[in-house]
Structures are given as C-alpha cells and as structure tokens.
Motif scaffolding. Structure first.
Motif, PDB file in Angstrom:
ATOM      1  N   GLN A 226      10.111  43.608  30.582  1.00 62.51           N
ATOM      2  CA  GLN A 226      11.227  42.830  30.394  1.00 62.51           C
ATOM      3  C   GLN A 226      11.857  42.710  28.960  1.00 62.51           C
ATOM      4  OE1 GLN A 226      13.328  41.732  33.060  1.00 62.51           O
ATOM      5  NE2 GLN A 226      11.743  43.304  34.254  1.00 62.51           N
ATOM      6  N   GLN A 227      11.163  43.193  28.063  1.00 59.10           N
ATOM      7  CA  GLN A 227      11.617  43.052  26.346  1.00 59.10           C
ATOM      8  C   GLN A 227      11.009  43.923  25.799  1.00 59.10           C
ATOM      9  OE1 GLN A 227       9.974  39.176  25.047  1.00 59.10           O
ATOM     10  NE2 GLN A 227       8.278  39.683  25.741  1.00 59.10           N
ATOM     11  N   ASN A 228      11.364  44.087  24.432  1.00 60.59           N
ATOM     12  CA  ASN A 228      11.029  45.016  23.506  1.00 60.59           C
ATOM     13  C   ASN A 228       9.835  44.407  22.551  1.00 60.59           C
ATOM     14  OD1 ASN A 228      10.414  47.002  21.594  1.00 60.59           O
ATOM     15  ND2 ASN A 228      12.755  47.480  21.494  1.00 60.59           N
ATOM     16  N   PRO A 229       8.664  44.383  22.972  1.00 63.37           N
ATOM     17  CA  PRO A 229       7.805  43.806  22.021  1.00 63.37           C
ATOM     18  C   PRO A 229       7.488  44.336  20.694  1.00 63.37           C
ATOM     19  CG  PRO A 229       6.567  45.089  23.537  1.00 63.37           C
ATOM     20  CD  PRO A 229       7.964  45.167  23.762  1.00 63.37           C
ATOM     21  N   LEU A 230       8.718  44.372  19.977  1.00 64.28           N
ATOM     22  CA  LEU A 230       8.332  45.159  18.509  1.00 64.28           C
ATOM     23  C   LEU A 230       7.403  44.446  17.636  1.00 64.28           C
ATOM     24  CD1 LEU A 230      12.351  45.347  17.402  1.00 64.28           C
ATOM     25  CD2 LEU A 230      10.608  47.069  18.115  1.00 64.28           C
ATOM     26  N   ALA A 231       6.758  45.485  17.076  1.00 61.92           N
ATOM     27  CA  ALA A 231       5.383  44.953  16.212  1.00 61.92           C
ATOM     28  C   ALA A 231       6.121  44.740  14.885  1.00 61.92           C
ATOM     29  CB  ALA A 231       4.633  46.196  15.818  1.00 61.92           C
ATOM     30  N   TYR A 232       6.582  43.238  14.605  1.00 66.09           N
ATOM     31  CA  TYR A 232       7.117  42.809  13.586  1.00 66.09           C
ATOM     32  C   TYR A 232       6.744  41.338  13.197  1.00 66.09           C
ATOM     33  CZ  TYR A 232      10.461  41.888   9.751  1.00 66.09           C
ATOM     34  OH  TYR A 232      11.224  41.511   8.819  1.00 66.09           O
ATOM     35  N   ASP A 233       5.789  41.228  12.420  1.00 64.44           N
ATOM     36  CA  ASP A 233       5.286  39.782  11.932  1.00 64.44           C
ATOM     37  C   ASP A 233       6.019  39.284  10.895  1.00 64.44           C
ATOM     38  OD1 ASP A 233       3.875  37.622  11.483  1.00 64.44           O
ATOM     39  OD2 ASP A 233       1.848  38.338  11.414  1.00 64.44           O
ATOM     40  N   LYS A 234       6.556  38.350  11.088  1.00 55.46           N
ATOM     41  CA  LYS A 234       7.511  37.744   9.639  1.00 55.46           C
ATOM     42  C   LYS A 234       6.593  37.208   8.545  1.00 55.46           C
ATOM     43  CE  LYS A 234      10.128  35.245  12.373  1.00 55.46           C
ATOM     44  NZ  LYS A 234      11.159  34.242  12.868  1.00 55.46           N
ATOM     45  N   ASP A 235       5.384  36.944   8.940  1.00 51.46           N
ATOM     46  CA  ASP A 235       4.268  36.608   7.861  1.00 51.46           C
ATOM     47  C   ASP A 235       3.382  37.685   7.587  1.00 51.46           C
ATOM     48  OD1 ASP A 235       5.676  33.905   7.761  1.00 51.46           O
ATOM     49  OD2 ASP A 235       4.431  33.176   9.648  1.00 51.46           O
ATOM     50  N   GLY A 236       3.541  38.919   8.018  1.00 55.89           N
ATOM     51  CA  GLY A 236       2.513  39.950   7.930  1.00 55.89           C
ATOM     52  C   GLY A 236       2.791  41.013   7.100  1.00 55.89           C
ATOM     53  N   GLU A 237       1.952  41.761   7.047  1.00 56.12           N
ATOM     54  CA  GLU A 237       2.009  43.198   6.383  1.00 56.12           C
ATOM     55  C   GLU A 237       3.308  43.888   6.686  1.00 56.12           C
ATOM     56  OE1 GLU A 237       1.003  45.859   3.208  1.00 56.12           O
ATOM     57  OE2 GLU A 237       0.172  43.727   3.553  1.00 56.12           O
ATOM     58  N   MET A 238       3.516  44.126   7.758  1.00 56.47           N
ATOM     59  CA  MET A 238       4.711  44.865   8.046  1.00 56.47           C
ATOM     60  C   MET A 238       6.002  44.175   7.782  1.00 56.47           C
ATOM     61  SD  MET A 238       5.705  46.732  12.056  1.00 56.47           S
ATOM     62  CE  MET A 238       4.466  47.634  11.815  1.00 56.47           C
ATOM     63  N   HIS A 239       6.041  43.078   7.665  1.00 51.33           N
ATOM     64  CA  HIS A 239       7.431  42.385   7.239  1.00 51.33           C
ATOM     65  C   HIS A 239       7.595  42.672   5.675  1.00 51.33           C
ATOM     66  CE1 HIS A 239       9.687  38.905   5.700  1.00 51.33           C
ATOM     67  NE2 HIS A 239       8.797  39.047   4.550  1.00 51.33           N
ATOM     68  N   TYR A 240       6.687  42.903   4.982  1.00 57.12           N
ATOM     69  CA  TYR A 240       6.883  43.341   3.614  1.00 57.12           C
ATOM     70  C   TYR A 240       7.197  44.876   3.547  1.00 57.12           C
ATOM     71  CZ  TYR A 240       5.116  38.718   2.455  1.00 57.12           C
ATOM     72  OH  TYR A 240       4.947  37.171   2.299  1.00 57.12           O
ATOM     73  N   ASP A 241       6.617  45.674   4.445  1.00 56.14           N
ATOM     74  CA  ASP A 241       6.706  47.086   4.353  1.00 56.14           C
ATOM     75  C   ASP A 241       8.307  47.270   4.780  1.00 56.14           C
ATOM     76  OD1 ASP A 241       4.193  47.462   3.634  1.00 56.14           O
ATOM     77  OD2 ASP A 241       3.469  47.969   5.627  1.00 56.14           O
ATOM     78  N   ILE A 242       8.925  46.844   5.666  1.00 57.49           N
ATOM     79  CA  ILE A 242       9.920  46.960   6.293  1.00 57.49           C
ATOM     80  C   ILE A 242      11.198  46.426   5.216  1.00 57.49           C
ATOM     81  CG2 ILE A 242      11.670  46.295   8.212  1.00 57.49           C
ATOM     82  CD1 ILE A 242       9.469  46.507  10.030  1.00 57.49           C
ATOM     83  N   ILE A 243      10.998  45.309   4.842  1.00 59.26           N
ATOM     84  CA  ILE A 243      11.778  44.836   3.662  1.00 59.26           C
ATOM     85  C   ILE A 243      11.723  45.843   2.394  1.00 59.26           C
ATOM     86  CG2 ILE A 243      10.394  43.441   2.351  1.00 59.26           C
ATOM     87  CD1 ILE A 243      14.436  42.995   3.104  1.00 59.26           C
ATOM     88  N   SER A 244      10.751  46.573   2.081  1.00 58.71           N
ATOM     89  CA  SER A 244      10.780  47.324   0.964  1.00 58.71           C
ATOM     90  C   SER A 244      11.339  48.530   1.323  1.00 58.71           C
ATOM     91  CB  SER A 244       9.397  47.562   0.565  1.00 58.71           C
ATOM     92  OG  SER A 244       8.922  48.563  -0.218  1.00 58.71           O
ATOM     93  N   ALA A 245      11.209  49.141   2.531  1.00 54.41           N
ATOM     94  CA  ALA A 245      11.969  50.218   2.985  1.00 54.41           C
ATOM     95  C   ALA A 245      13.523  50.088   3.043  1.00 54.41           C
ATOM     96  CB  ALA A 245      11.655  50.510   4.335  1.00 54.41           C
ATOM     97  N   PHE A 246      13.973  48.716   3.528  1.00 53.03           N
ATOM     98  CA  PHE A 246      15.173  48.488   3.280  1.00 53.03           C
ATOM     99  C   PHE A 246      15.971  48.721   2.038  1.00 53.03           C
ATOM    100  CE2 PHE A 246      18.403  44.757   3.418  1.00 53.03           C
ATOM    101  CZ  PHE A 246      19.441  45.464   4.058  1.00 53.03           C
ATOM    102  N   ILE A 247      15.046  47.925   0.943  1.00 53.59           N
ATOM    103  CA  ILE A 247      15.592  47.890  -0.175  1.00 53.59           C
ATOM    104  C   ILE A 247      15.568  49.284  -0.957  1.00 53.59           C
ATOM    105  CG2 ILE A 247      15.335  46.898  -2.504  1.00 53.59           C
ATOM    106  CD1 ILE A 247      16.657  44.773  -0.620  1.00 53.59           C
ATOM    107  N   LYS A 248      14.634  49.972  -0.647  1.00 46.84           N
ATOM    108  CA  LYS A 248      14.555  51.247  -1.187  1.00 46.84           C
ATOM    109  C   LYS A 248      15.755  52.370  -0.575  1.00 46.84           C
ATOM    110  CE  LYS A 248       9.862  50.676  -2.707  1.00 46.84           C
ATOM    111  NZ  LYS A 248       8.290  51.099  -2.630  1.00 46.84           N
ATOM    112  N   SER A 249      16.068  51.863   0.750  1.00 48.37           N
ATOM    113  CA  SER A 249      16.991  52.943   1.286  1.00 48.37           C
ATOM    114  C   SER A 249      18.504  52.435   0.551  1.00 48.37           C
ATOM    115  CB  SER A 249      17.082  52.406   2.594  1.00 48.37           C
ATOM    116  OG  SER A 249      15.811  52.937   3.294  1.00 48.37           O
ATOM    117  N   ILE A 250      18.662  51.409   0.191  1.00 51.18           N
ATOM    118  CA  ILE A 250      19.837  50.837  -0.418  1.00 51.18           C
ATOM    119  C   ILE A 250      19.590  51.588  -1.925  1.00 51.18           C
ATOM    120  CG2 ILE A 250      21.079  49.020  -1.392  1.00 51.18           C
ATOM    121  CD1 ILE A 250      20.112  47.109   1.014  1.00 51.18           C
ATOM    122  N   ARG A 251      18.778  51.346  -2.548  1.00 52.81           N
ATOM    123  CA  ARG A 251      18.601  51.983  -3.882  1.00 52.81           C
ATOM    124  C   ARG A 251      19.015  53.299  -3.839  1.00 52.81           C
ATOM    125  NH1 ARG A 251      13.401  50.023  -5.519  1.00 52.81           N
ATOM    126  NH2 ARG A 251      14.189  48.042  -5.906  1.00 52.81           N
ATOM    127  N   GLY A 252      18.254  54.201  -2.849  1.00 46.06           N
ATOM    128  CA  GLY A 252      18.469  55.753  -2.717  1.00 46.06           C
ATOM    129  C   GLY A 252      19.824  56.031  -2.242  1.00 46.06           C
TER     130      GLY A 252
END
Length: 425
Positions: A226-252
């Motif tokens: 009934q929902q998409n249980p995405l693995a995204y923890d706003k206080d966890g390691e994946m939080h930092y990995d995804i924001i890093s990928a976001f910024i590097k995609s803009i930079r690139g």
C-alpha cells in the motif's frame, strides 16, 4: 508463538551466510581470521539488514567462545562494566577472549565508549560493534584505533534471489505452501538490498494471500504494501549519500540525475528547506561568477518553497535544480576565499597599510593614517593603481579567474586595471 521468517532463516554457519563475499568468502580477510580461530576487535559498518548481527553470532559459534550482547539503545555504562566484569571472571587462562557484541554502537555516548577502552586494549573482551552510521563520525578515535573496520554492502540482486529461493524451499512453513513466484521486481525494489526487509515483505504477502495457491506478482506485492517503503533515513548514512549525489550531479551538469536524486529526497520525506538550502550553497559554490543569476534564482526558490509548501514547492525546487545543473560552472570565488583563509592562518595579523586606515582624529593624521590614499572615483574609469594588500603580501594572488563567458569579462577588466599582476602564469 511462531518466530518471524527472518529469524527462522537466520544462518548458523558461514556456508549458509549470503552476501559479503569480500569479507567472508574463501580466502577473504575475515574468513581467514575466523578459520584460524583468533579474531581481533572490529566494527561492522553497513546498512540495515545485511547480516551484521548474524555474522557476529556465527563467529561466536565457530570460535566456541562466550558471547555477550548489548544494545546501545537500552544499555548504559553500568551494563557495560557488568558485562566486562562477568567476562573477566569467566575466562580461563589461554582461552580466547569472550566476544562482546554491541548493536548500534554509534548510539553509545562518549562515556559509554570510554568504558570499553581498557577491556578492549587488555584483551578482556573482543569487541564486535555494529553500526549503520559512519564510524569516523560516531565512534571515538581511541576506540576506533583499537578496532579493525569492515564495511558490509547492500545485498545484490543475486543474493536476494538466493535468499528468496531458500525461504520458499527450506522454511518449515513456506515449503508446505503452494507458492508460485511469477515476478520479483517489486520484492527487490522495496527491499532495497535489505535481507530482513525482503523476508518481512515475503511473509506479509503470503499471510495476506491466505489461499491454497499463492501467486506472487509485482502488482500483488504493491497492493499488499500500500505504499513505497523507500530506504531513506533523514538522520542516517543514506541521507548524506543521496544529498552528495544530488550536489555532484548539479556540479557535473547532469539535470536528469539532479532531478532523480531530488525525487528520492522528496519521496523519502526530506524537509523542503533542506533541499532549498543545498541549492543556495550549490549556486554559490559551483556556479558562482560563471552565472551570478544562479544565486538569485536559488534564493528565490528558497523563498517560494517556504511560502507555498508541498506539494507545489517541488516545482520551483526542480526549476532551480535544472537551471543550476545546466549553468556554466565556476568555483573561483570558493577557491579564492579558501586560499585567503589559508593565507591568514599562515601569516597571522598583518598590519593594515597606513594609507588604507581612516584618520578621524588629529593624532591619527599626524601618524600618517590615510596619508597618500587615492580615491578611485576621482580618476578615469573609477580606478587608479595603489596597494591594498599588506606590505608583506603584495605579491600574493588569491582570485584566479575561470574563463567562462561571464567570468571572462571580469578577468579582462582586471587585466585592463592591473596589467601583468592578473595574468595567470
């Protein structure tokens, strides 16, 4: 009470352990230590559901040594000391040190971690810590220096498929059911490389079906969840990995990737102001003088999303992300201020040249304050050469133009004003 499927299928030996071949496969570093019967203290770092606790238990069984476990969520300094005392009293001469397994060790306070140091250093216990967070941020340096660090990876698709087949063919309950596995895409997608999550989803799907013949399809799995249980923890390691990928995609300069990672954050429930703040930073750091309008648009996007909220706020954020990704790039101002800070730390408090100082009193005028200062607006082009850097630093260059079309104009003006001083070697 029936144990959950994930617990029933928990491996008891390394041969049954799925994944992490780089650590426990034939000839791998951790496998060699285990086979030799002697291990040193170490920390297992990896995302949830990849086998950290299971691996610690397998090691204890293999070495036939006492196994103590603590959860950093519920244990305090007294619990740590009690376990260390019990381990010390129960150990016989020449026996392998008891294993102390601490789950979520990153949640231990500094004082709790300090209480482990002596026991680990003296070999009273062999520490195995498990963490989902970067140990270099969360574990104190003295403890980290006494432990090896092993990184566990999210399980690959082949690992998860193997686990699925094992569950369907070997679990004492599932193997008795008539289960037809037609599609696995949704199971793989929703589990996100997490073995425990995969087994929990499978168990939920089977219980929901409730019929004699259970047909597992992607649509049925989605219906059950009934929902998409995405693995995204706003206080966890994946939080930092995804924001890093976001910024590097803009930079690139990849707008597609920038939109994708932004969507991951939005679907994961990230705060809109966090995304907007990162866009403002990116505009200043990575686009900079190559397109000064980028910072204006990023600020406007920040204001807009604060005013209109979700879900409409995603539109100005997306507009800004695409604009930044497609803009020319320059980090000359960012590099310039970093070099300037480094120069200040290296050279200390250099005196301000007298002609640049204000002279509000007669004494200051008599001492030469402001004497010889030339007011640029009194000269053609509102410029006249004079010294602005401290005496000892007159030859230093801190800003180096990066020749995007916009910045080229600034560079050409500096050449016109200062001549050879601004010619890059």
């Amino acid at each position: 009470m029936t144990e959950p499927l994930a617990e029933r299928l928990r491996p008891k030996t390394l041969d049954d352990y799925i994944g992490q071949k780089h650590l426990v496969g034939e000839g791998a570093v951790l496998r060699k230590m285990i086979d030799a019967g002697r291990i040193s203290s170490f920390i297992l770092w990896g995302p949830p559901g990849v086998g950290k606790t299971t691996l610690a238990q397998i090691i204890a069984n293999k070495l036939e040594t006492p196994f103590f476990t603590l959860s950093a969520v519920t244990s305090g300094v007294k619990d740590v000391r009690d376990v260390i005392e019990r381990a010390q009293k129960g150990r016989f001469f020449n026996e392998a040190s008891p294993i102390l397994f601490i789950d979520e060790i990153h949640r231990f306070s500094k004082s709790q971690q300090d209480s482990l140091l002596g026991a680990v250093e003296k070999g009273i216990v062999t520490l195995i810590g498990a963490t989902t967070e970067n140990p270099s941020f969360e574990v104190i340096r003295p403890l980290l220096s006494r432990c090896q660090l092993y990184v566990l990876k999210s399980l690959e698709k082949s690992d998860l498929e193997e686990l699925l087949q094992r569950a369907l063919t070997k679990d004492i309950y599932l193997r008795e059911k008539n289960i037809e596995l037609q599609e696995t895409g949704a199971l793989m997608r929703f589990s996100g490389g997490d073995a425990r999550k995969l087994l929990n989803i499978l168990e939920l799907v089977v219980e929901t079906a409730g019929s004699e013949t259970i047909v597992i399809t992607d649509s049925f799995v989605e219906q059950c969840l009934q929902q998409n249980p995405l693995a995204y923890d706003k206080d966890g390691e994946m939080h930092y990995d995804i924001i890093s990928a976001f910024i590097k995609s803009i930079r690139g300069s990849d707008p597609d990737a920038a939109l994708y990672w932004m969507a991951r954050m939005i679907e994961g429930g990230e705060a809109p102001e966090f995304i907007a703040r990162r866009l403002v930073i990116s505009a200043a750091e990575d686009i900079g003088l190559a397109n000064p309008n980028a910072l204006l648009l990023a600020n406007a996007a920040f204001d807009a999303v604060m005013k209109i909220g979700w879900p409409e706020g995603r539109i100005p954020l997306a507009e800004c992300a695409v604009y930044l990704a497609t803009s020319p790039k320059s980090n000359s101002a960012y590099m310039g201020i970093n070099d300037a800070l480094g120069l200040v730390k290296q050279t200390g408090n250099q005196p301000v040249p007298l002609h640049l100082r204000n002279a509000p009193t007669t004494l200051m005028k008599d001492l030469g304050y402001s004497d010889g200062y030339r007011y640029p607006h009194d000269f053609p082009g509102n410029f006249t050469p004079q010294q602005y850097m401290p005496d000892a630093l007159q030859q230093e260059r801190l800003w180096h133009a990066q020749h995007s079309p916009s910045e080229q104009k600034l560079y050409e003006r500096m050449i016109q004003c200062w001549g050879k001083r601004f010619e890059d070697k």
